[in-house]
Design a protein around this motif. Structure first.
Motif: not given
Length: 336
Positions: A175-183, A110-125
């Motif tokens: 506001a952070v530009p949001l993308r409507a589509a989620v794959r 949605v936010v289109d952050w780079k690098p993509g994916g949940p890696l660092f968030f899973v790492f932190a949790a």
């Protein structure tokens, strides 16, 4: 031959020293402050907050500021989830980590952050979910340090606004530009990979199950070159473990841990978009050295656990990728 080229190709420098410098400052100064305060136990929390600086490297102010603010809040929330999960039975904690992986996958699209994916968030949790449970006061300190370091990283990322070339710096933050589509297929792939990897890692006796979850989501975080990304993860981790051995064996004091963290963070940022395998040579010892401040473990057991978790997670991810490719190929053949 295409896969071989993907594995050995190193991209151009392309100004990588600038985001690398921002990352070094973002992680180094908060750690120095904690070291001066005698709080070596909070270095890990600072490292997770400083991961904010890794994001939005290709954006300019104010877009970088907005995206990093979202990422910093997400990393802090992930640490909170991990702290809560540490008080739950192991299987409930794993469910919460899978939830973080899925939520960060959706948010990243949605936010289109780079690098993509949940890696660092899973790492932190995962790092805090796998550590001994914190009391309320100690947990508040961890959250405060994570949030404070993340905020500092956002400020460092916004520092370019003082340069005259940043003509957009005077514009108000939007506001952070949001993308409507989620794959949805990617979200489902992450969910499936985590749902398979978690019990497999437990079955194999992996102590740091979240390491296996990280390895499972890494190849799924890119749209192309997923096989190469998985192989990079394994090969880079193996070489990184070689680098980690003398660092861990030296049992570095607090000041040395800070120095090592800064050097390795800068090195990782210099290569992460150029060759992911080379970046892992820095990322792997960084995770182990900083992680040792939170929950020390025998070096041999730690290295073996890291390698086993990585291989297990990547293997599951590649199976998911292969299964998805087969299903898409079959579907296209039937619709012709």
């Amino acid at each position: 031959m295409t896969l071989v080229r993907e594995l050995v190709w190193v991209g151009p420098h392309a100004g990588a020293h600038r985001p690398a410098l921002r990352c070094g400052i973002s992680v180094g100064l908060p750690m120095v402050a904690l070291l001066a305060a005698g709080r070596v136990d909070l270095l890990g929390a600072a490292a997770f907050g400083a991961f904010t600086a890794i994001y939005a490297r290709g954006l300019t102010v104010p877009a970088r500021t907005a995206q990093q603010a979202v990422v910093g809040a997400g990393l802090t929330a992930s640490v909170v989830v991990g702290l809560l999960a540490a008080h739950l039975p192991a299987w409930q904690g794993l469910i919460m980590l899978v939830g973080v992986a899925v939520a960060a996958t959706v948010a990243g699209q949605v936010v289109d952050w780079k690098p993509g994916g949940p890696l660092f968030f899973v790492f932190a949790a995962g790092a805090f979910a796998g550590a001994p449970a914190f009391g309320f006061a100690a947990a508040l300190q961890v959250v405060a340090v994570t949030a404070g370091t993340a905020a500092f990283a956002v400020l460092v990322g916004s520092a370019g606004a003082v340069r005259p070339t940043h003509v957009r710096a005077a514009a108000p933050l939007v506001a952070v530009p949001l993308r409507a589509a989620v794959r949805r297929e990617i979200v489902l792939e992450v969910l499936l990979a985590c749902a398979v990897t978690a019990p497999l890692a437990v079955l194999l006796g992996v102590e740091h199950v979240y390491w296996a979850l990280i390895a499972a989501v890494v190849p799924l975080s890119v749209a192309a070159g997923r096989v190469a990304r998985g192989l990079h993860r394994v090969a880079g981790t193996l070489l990184g473990l070689v680098v980690a051995v003398p660092l861990l064996a030296a049992h570095p004091p607090g000041w040395a841990i800070v120095l090592v963290a800064v050097v390795l963070q800068v090195g990782a940022e210099l290569f992460v978009l150029r060759n992911y395998g080379l970046a892992l040579v820095f990322i792997t010892p960084l995770a182990l050295v900083v992680g040792s401040t939170m929950h020390p473990a025998p070096i041999g057991d730690l290295l073996a656990d890291r390698l086993l978790a990585t291989v297990a997670g990547v293997a599951v991810a590649l199976l998911v990728v292969s299964g998805g490719w087969c299903l898409r190929t079959t579907h296209r053949a039937r619709t012709r």
